[in-house]
Design a protein around this motif. Sequence first.
Motif, PDB file in Angstrom:
ATOM      1  N   GLY A 173      91.040  50.011  24.551  1.00  0.00           N
ATOM      2  CA  GLY A 173      92.092  50.548  25.341  1.00  0.00           C
ATOM      3  C   GLY A 173      91.512  52.054  25.565  1.00  0.00           C
ATOM      4  O   GLY A 173      91.161  52.769  24.670  1.00  0.00           O
ATOM      5  N   TYR A 174      91.836  52.666  26.426  1.00  0.00           N
ATOM      6  CA  TYR A 174      91.865  54.175  26.804  1.00  0.00           C
ATOM      7  C   TYR A 174      93.133  55.027  26.637  1.00  0.00           C
ATOM      8  O   TYR A 174      94.061  54.467  26.763  1.00  0.00           O
ATOM      9  CB  TYR A 174      91.619  54.335  28.412  1.00  0.00           C
ATOM     10  CG  TYR A 174      91.432  55.779  28.886  1.00  0.00           C
ATOM     11  CD1 TYR A 174      90.300  56.461  28.469  1.00  0.00           C
ATOM     12  CD2 TYR A 174      92.383  56.387  29.433  1.00  0.00           C
ATOM     13  CE1 TYR A 174      90.158  57.834  28.952  1.00  0.00           C
ATOM     14  CE2 TYR A 174      92.222  57.626  29.900  1.00  0.00           C
ATOM     15  CZ  TYR A 174      91.050  58.309  29.604  1.00  0.00           C
ATOM     16  OH  TYR A 174      91.022  59.740  30.083  1.00  0.00           O
ATOM     17  N   HIS A 175      92.685  55.995  25.651  1.00  0.00           N
ATOM     18  CA  HIS A 175      93.664  56.782  25.119  1.00  0.00           C
ATOM     19  C   HIS A 175      93.794  58.057  25.914  1.00  0.00           C
ATOM     20  O   HIS A 175      92.984  58.816  25.893  1.00  0.00           O
ATOM     21  CB  HIS A 175      93.445  57.115  23.513  1.00  0.00           C
ATOM     22  CG  HIS A 175      93.864  55.608  22.962  1.00  0.00           C
ATOM     23  ND1 HIS A 175      95.000  55.354  22.329  1.00  0.00           N
ATOM     24  CD2 HIS A 175      93.181  54.565  22.585  1.00  0.00           C
ATOM     25  CE1 HIS A 175      94.835  54.351  21.726  1.00  0.00           C
ATOM     26  NE2 HIS A 175      93.579  53.819  21.895  1.00  0.00           N
ATOM     27  N   SER A 176      94.647  58.434  26.859  1.00  0.00           N
ATOM     28  CA  SER A 176      94.670  59.474  27.518  1.00  0.00           C
ATOM     29  C   SER A 176      95.033  60.699  26.812  1.00  0.00           C
ATOM     30  O   SER A 176      94.993  62.020  27.157  1.00  0.00           O
ATOM     31  CB  SER A 176      95.896  59.512  28.601  1.00  0.00           C
ATOM     32  OG  SER A 176      97.177  59.100  27.885  1.00  0.00           O
ATOM     33  N   CYS A 177      95.371  60.835  25.505  1.00  0.00           N
ATOM     34  CA  CYS A 177      95.693  61.995  24.786  1.00  0.00           C
ATOM     35  C   CYS A 177      94.263  62.816  24.370  1.00  0.00           C
ATOM     36  O   CYS A 177      94.283  64.014  24.540  1.00  0.00           O
ATOM     37  CB  CYS A 177      96.455  61.667  23.503  1.00  0.00           C
ATOM     38  SG  CYS A 177      95.605  60.359  22.684  1.00  0.00           S
ATOM     39  N   CYS A 178      93.244  62.100  23.886  1.00  0.00           N
ATOM     40  CA  CYS A 178      92.142  62.608  23.769  1.00  0.00           C
ATOM     41  C   CYS A 178      91.006  61.972  24.622  1.00  0.00           C
ATOM     42  O   CYS A 178      89.742  62.551  24.481  1.00  0.00           O
ATOM     43  CB  CYS A 178      91.767  61.989  22.417  1.00  0.00           C
ATOM     44  SG  CYS A 178      91.715  60.278  21.989  1.00  0.00           S
ATOM     45  N   ASN A 222      90.564  47.436  20.252  1.00  0.00           N
ATOM     46  CA  ASN A 222      91.640  47.028  19.627  1.00  0.00           C
ATOM     47  C   ASN A 222      91.633  46.772  18.190  1.00  0.00           C
ATOM     48  O   ASN A 222      92.947  46.852  17.678  1.00  0.00           O
ATOM     49  CB  ASN A 222      92.099  45.883  20.459  1.00  0.00           C
ATOM     50  CG  ASN A 222      92.723  46.234  22.004  1.00  0.00           C
ATOM     51  OD1 ASN A 222      92.773  47.264  22.346  1.00  0.00           O
ATOM     52  ND2 ASN A 222      92.739  45.218  22.699  1.00  0.00           N
ATOM     53  N   GLY A 223      90.604  46.318  17.709  1.00  0.00           N
ATOM     54  CA  GLY A 223      90.681  46.113  16.262  1.00  0.00           C
ATOM     55  C   GLY A 223      90.943  47.379  15.494  1.00  0.00           C
ATOM     56  O   GLY A 223      91.617  47.199  14.417  1.00  0.00           O
ATOM     57  N   CYS A 224      90.553  48.472  15.846  1.00  0.00           N
ATOM     58  CA  CYS A 224      90.792  49.728  15.057  1.00  0.00           C
ATOM     59  C   CYS A 224      92.297  49.846  15.312  1.00  0.00           C
ATOM     60  O   CYS A 224      92.958  50.886  14.645  1.00  0.00           O
ATOM     61  CB  CYS A 224      89.744  50.945  15.456  1.00  0.00           C
ATOM     62  SG  CYS A 224      88.152  50.725  14.848  1.00  0.00           S
ATOM     63  N   CYS A 242      82.693  52.382  19.674  1.00  0.00           N
ATOM     64  CA  CYS A 242      83.980  52.728  19.308  1.00  0.00           C
ATOM     65  C   CYS A 242      83.821  53.965  18.546  1.00  0.00           C
ATOM     66  O   CYS A 242      83.150  54.005  17.296  1.00  0.00           O
ATOM     67  CB  CYS A 242      84.847  51.604  18.550  1.00  0.00           C
ATOM     68  SG  CYS A 242      86.323  52.110  17.941  1.00  0.00           S
ATOM     69  N   PRO A 243      84.485  55.221  18.794  1.00  0.00           N
ATOM     70  CA  PRO A 243      84.347  56.308  18.094  1.00  0.00           C
ATOM     71  C   PRO A 243      85.011  56.119  16.485  1.00  0.00           C
ATOM     72  O   PRO A 243      84.715  57.392  15.670  1.00  0.00           O
ATOM     73  CB  PRO A 243      85.005  57.442  18.750  1.00  0.00           C
ATOM     74  CG  PRO A 243      86.199  56.593  19.553  1.00  0.00           C
ATOM     75  CD  PRO A 243      85.518  55.247  19.569  1.00  0.00           C
ATOM     76  N   ILE A 244      85.641  55.141  16.102  1.00  0.00           N
ATOM     77  CA  ILE A 244      86.309  55.052  14.863  1.00  0.00           C
ATOM     78  C   ILE A 244      85.199  54.006  14.151  1.00  0.00           C
ATOM     79  O   ILE A 244      84.870  54.532  13.061  1.00  0.00           O
ATOM     80  CB  ILE A 244      87.487  54.479  14.743  1.00  0.00           C
ATOM     81  CG1 ILE A 244      88.397  55.466  15.805  1.00  0.00           C
ATOM     82  CG2 ILE A 244      88.074  54.215  13.229  1.00  0.00           C
ATOM     83  CD1 ILE A 244      90.003  55.171  15.556  1.00  0.00           C
TER      84      ILE A 244
END
Length: 260
Positions: free
Chosen positions: A79-84, A90-92, A64-66
């Motif tokens: 989850g995949y975020h299409s913005c970035c 999901n925890g983050c 996870c990048p966070i």
Amino acid sequence: MESCAACGKSNISLKSCKACKLVKYCGVDCQVAHRPKHKKTCKEKAAELFDAQLFAQPQAKEDCPICMRMLPSENNGRGYHSCCGKIICNGCVFSLNQTQDRCPFCNAPTPTTTDEWNKRLFERIDKYNDPYAIETLGCCYESGEDGFPVDHMKAVELYKRASELGSASGHYNLGNSYRLGRGVGIDRKKATHHLQMAAMMGNVLARNNLGSMESANGKYVCAMSHETETLHDCSQMWPRQVVGICKAWFPRGYGNKRRL
């Protein structure tokens, strides 16, 4: 000093047999001439090398990048975020953005409509050739979700494109398409190939499917090897199912407890 396996010449440029790496030849003519003698040994060694590659420790899974922790294997834990284009656990998502109105990584507003989400997805594909976005779009066409029509042939086309870009999920979905005949004719050989590629890249579902296919073909030792490898990675998914299989098969002499 190394010499050609067919003519015995040395002190010349030699090329190894691509399949088994056991012998070398000075040219194609010598390789063809030596093939009848070498064929059996070559196939056995090539199969041995491939099995070693198939059951080798896969590359480390993406973090996870966070939080920099390993992403869950199961899709409902990330989850995949299409913005970035980031895949975030999901925890983050819930801890940093409980209202879920912004991306926890790039702070972009969360799409409020399906059309907006799809627009971002196409931007990721057109601008960055994002393999995960391509594979996600293929899933949309396969299931008919997010306003897309059900089109298995289009889904297969997108899975092929994603797999060529190195997507394990692309290989997995393409293998299932060939296995089940969705959008393409049933082809067990291609199905096995793509599932094996996905498994070697660390896809747990592909490994489990390979175990089921080998079991159905009566190859219980190979099936057990896949299941024990699956057991390493599936603690978040369905451990009781695989442990139950292991307990049933070990007394029958299948598998190796040390792989656990």
